[in-house]
Design an enzyme around this catalytic site. Structure first.
Site, PDB file in Angstrom:
ATOM      1  CE1 TYR A  20      -2.989   0.436  -2.307  1.00 55.51           C
ATOM      2  CE2 TYR A  20      -0.819   0.584  -3.352  1.00 55.51           C
ATOM      3  CZ  TYR A  20      -1.636   0.326  -2.251  1.00 55.51           C
ATOM      4  OH  TYR A  20      -1.042  -0.643  -1.066  1.00 55.51           O
ATOM      5  CE  LYS A  71      -0.655  -4.372   0.111  1.00 54.70           C
ATOM      6  NZ  LYS A  71      -0.270  -3.469  -0.151  1.00 54.70           N
TER       7      LYS A  71
HETATM    8  P1  FBP Z   1       3.897  -0.710   2.716  1.00 49.88           P
HETATM    9  O1  FBP Z   1       3.420  -1.442   3.951  1.00 49.88           O
HETATM   10  O2  FBP Z   1       5.329  -0.708   2.780  1.00 49.88           O
HETATM   11  O3  FBP Z   1       3.395   0.504   2.645  1.00 49.88           O
HETATM   12  O4  FBP Z   1       3.586  -1.503   1.590  1.00 49.88           O
HETATM   13  C1  FBP Z   1       2.444  -1.378   0.978  1.00 49.88           C
HETATM   14  C2  FBP Z   1       2.496  -1.437  -0.729  1.00 49.88           C
HETATM   15  O5  FBP Z   1       1.082  -1.515  -1.319  1.00 49.88           O
HETATM   16  C3  FBP Z   1       3.395  -2.216  -1.204  1.00 49.88           C
HETATM   17  O6  FBP Z   1       2.793  -3.529  -1.678  1.00 49.88           O
HETATM   18  C4  FBP Z   1       3.665  -1.415  -2.549  1.00 49.88           C
HETATM   19  O7  FBP Z   1       5.022  -1.785  -2.995  1.00 49.88           O
HETATM   20  C5  FBP Z   1       3.879  -0.122  -1.916  1.00 49.88           C
HETATM   21  O8  FBP Z   1       3.157  -0.047  -0.856  1.00 49.88           O
HETATM   22  C6  FBP Z   1       3.423   0.957  -2.768  1.00 49.88           C
HETATM   23  O9  FBP Z   1       3.460   2.029  -2.398  1.00 49.88           O
HETATM   24  P2  FBP Z   1       2.919   3.615  -3.271  1.00 49.88           P
HETATM   25  O10 FBP Z   1       2.506   3.340  -4.485  1.00 49.88           O
HETATM   26  O11 FBP Z   1       1.876   4.070  -2.347  1.00 49.88           O
HETATM   27  O12 FBP Z   1       4.240   4.338  -3.159  1.00 49.88           O
END
Ligand code: FBP
Length: 250
Positions: free
Chosen positions: A144, A175
């Site tokens: 991310y 992911k």
């Molecule tokens: P969702 O499908 O609910 O968006 O979850 C994906 C995910 O990567 C989770 O594994 C994690 O808890 C969350 O998103 C983190 O979200 P962010 O850092 O964007 O708030």
């Protein structure tokens, strides 16, 4: 190459993520989905490739239960809350050894690409990767891009870069968030090389938008999706799962 058959019997995969309680807090939940057993039930009935938990939920609801033989576990090894501002860092909270004891078939770790703390996360991830692979355990990296230094970058470019970093660091699966268009999604898959790509759900406005994204993701050559809220906040999670599986597995 690491054998991914522990977490997916097919080439493609659909993972059910449930680590949002740590990342976002109970505001994501209602009376039903606040209960991890509700999520496990969706995971099993929906025949998800694996379920994603932090160690506390795994220990209390999965390990030693009848769910172990019904759905594989991906143990998330790091995490953070959304209560802290500034450059993001997600510390390691669980070891590979503990994940194995909890019955994990794979481990996961988030790297905030571009954060001031990127080096620390690279370093933790590398040790995890080495240990996990020495035990033949697949590693999934949440890649991310976040922090001041990536704010001005184009989403397309930085998502492909994040995918490539996953390959470089030895992740078996990355992911990522959807980069916004079918073309940029193809570039992400290309950049990831032999590392498989799954796309995160995010919270979509409508079911149609979610399904359309899934189609574009799969047409671009991704391995699948790793979704949470879009499924378990839905009023009929299994019906939506069925639609998603038709896109991913056929
Ligand atoms: P969702 O499908 O609910 O968006 O979850 C994906 C995910 O990567 C989770 O594994 C994690 O808890 C969350 O998103 C983190 O979200 P962010 O850092 O964007 O708030």
């Amino acid at each position: 190459m690491i054998d991914l058959s522990k977490i997916t019997t097919k080439e493609k995969a659909l993972f059910l993520a449930y680590d949002q309680g740590l990342e976002h807090g109970p505001s994501d939940f209602d009376d039903e989905n606040v209960d991890p057993n509700y999520i496990l039930d969706i995971g099993v009935k929906g025949e998800f490739s694996a379920i994603i938990f932090q160690k506390g939920i795994a220990e209390k609801y999965y390990t030693g239960s009848s769910f172990v033989s019904k759905i594989p576990l991906i143990l998330k090894l790091n995490g953070k809350t959304n209560l802290i501002s500034g450059e993001p860092y997600s510390p390691q909270l669980c070891s590979v050894e503990e994940a194995l004891l909890l019955g994990a078939s794979a481990v996961g770790y988030t790297i905030y690409v571009g954060s001031e703390h990127e080096a620390q996360m690279f370093s933790e991830f590398s040790k995890i990767e080495e240990e996990a692979h020495s035990q033949d355990l697949p590693v999934m990296a949440w890649m991310y891009p976040r922090g001041k230094s990536v704010e001005q970058k184009s989403v397309e470019e930085i998502t492909a870069y994040a995918a490539r970093i996953g390959l470089e660091l030895g992740a078996d699966i990355v992911k990522l968030h959807y980069p916004g268009s079918p073309e940029s999604m193809k570039q992400v898959v290309e950049a990831a090389g032999l590392t498989k790509v799954v796309v995160s759900g995010g919270k979509k406005e409508t079911e149609e938008e979610f399904i359309q994204t899934a189609k574009e993701v799969m047409e671009a050559g991704a391995a699948g999706m790793a979704v949470g809220r879009n499924i378990w906040q839905h009023q009929n999670p299994l019906e939506l799962t069925k639609k998603l599986k038709e896109i991913i597995f056929t």
